[in-house]
Design a protein around this motif. Structure first.
Motif, mmCIF file in Angstrom:
data_model
loop_
_atom_site.group_PDB
_atom_site.id
_atom_site.type_symbol
_atom_site.label_atom_id
_atom_site.label_comp_id
_atom_site.label_asym_id
_atom_site.label_seq_id
_atom_site.Cartn_x
_atom_site.Cartn_y
_atom_site.Cartn_z
ATOM 1 N N ALA A 14 0.855 -1.187 0.000
ATOM 2 C CA ALA A 14 0.000 0.000 0.000
ATOM 3 C C ALA A 14 0.885 1.229 0.000
ATOM 4 C CB ALA A 14 -0.904 0.008 1.234
ATOM 5 N N TRP A 19 -3.664 0.591 -2.946
ATOM 6 C CA TRP A 19 -3.125 -0.688 -2.523
ATOM 7 C C TRP A 19 -3.194 -1.679 -3.669
ATOM 8 C CZ3 TRP A 19 -6.536 -4.794 -2.633
ATOM 9 C CH2 TRP A 19 -7.892 -4.474 -2.685
ATOM 10 N N ALA A 48 -4.944 -2.548 3.889
ATOM 11 C CA ALA A 48 -4.729 -3.228 2.605
ATOM 12 C C ALA A 48 -4.745 -4.743 2.782
ATOM 13 C CB ALA A 48 -3.414 -2.771 1.977
ATOM 14 N N SER A 124 0.820 -0.637 -6.490
ATOM 15 C CA SER A 124 0.082 0.142 -5.495
ATOM 16 C C SER A 124 0.334 1.635 -5.655
ATOM 17 C CB SER A 124 0.461 -0.299 -4.077
ATOM 18 O OG SER A 124 1.776 0.104 -3.769
#
Length: 147
Positions: A14, A19, A48, A124
């Motif tokens: 994340a 994420w 996440a 992410s």
């Protein structure tokens, strides 16, 4: 004592943007809401992992699940089922573990370097308007062979 098998092994990362997770040949990502973007990065990393478990529930239910992340706080709070250092992280860890127990999941978090977490780490931090995509299987196998 028997050997411990961890069948699904999601890799999770994340950032302040969103994420990403990869589990087997499947990947999933999303961006944070405006309210979530106000959370501390350690809270986002834990959130996440929770989102990934919910997304991959059909693969994870009934298993010992080894999660790979590059965040020491996430590793500690999940493996130790919380900590007295942060009430927010403790409450989150308790909620996460209660949910896992309801779904017969035993999570174990493995700490990795960002280089080992390259797929989830990169994705992410990348904005995407399309959430229906996946890494080509040949490319994924090439990455696995290299690392």
């Amino acid at each position: 004592m028997g050997q411990l098998f961890c069948l699904p092994r999601p890799t999770v990362d994340a950032s302040l943007e969103g994420w990403e997770a990869v589990c087997r040949h499947l990947n999933i990502n999303d961006s944070w809401s405006a309210g979530e973007k106000l959370l501390h990065i350690n809270q986002l990393k834990l959130l996440a992992v929770f989102r990934v478990f919910k997304a991959f529930l059909c693969l994870l239910s009934g298993n010992v699940v080894q999660v790979v992340t590059d965040n020491m706080t996430t590793t500690y709070h999940i493996n130790e089922q919380g900590s007295i250092h942060s009430q927010h992280l403790l409450l989150f860890a308790v909620e996460f573990w209660e949910w896992c127990m309801q779904h017969h999941i035993f999570p174990i978090v493995k700490m990795s370097l960002s280089l080992e977490n390259v797929i989830a780490d990169h994705l992410s931090r990348t904005s995407s308007t399309s959430h229906e995509w996946e890494l080509h299987q040949d490319a994924f196998q090439m990455v696995l062979r290299r690392w």
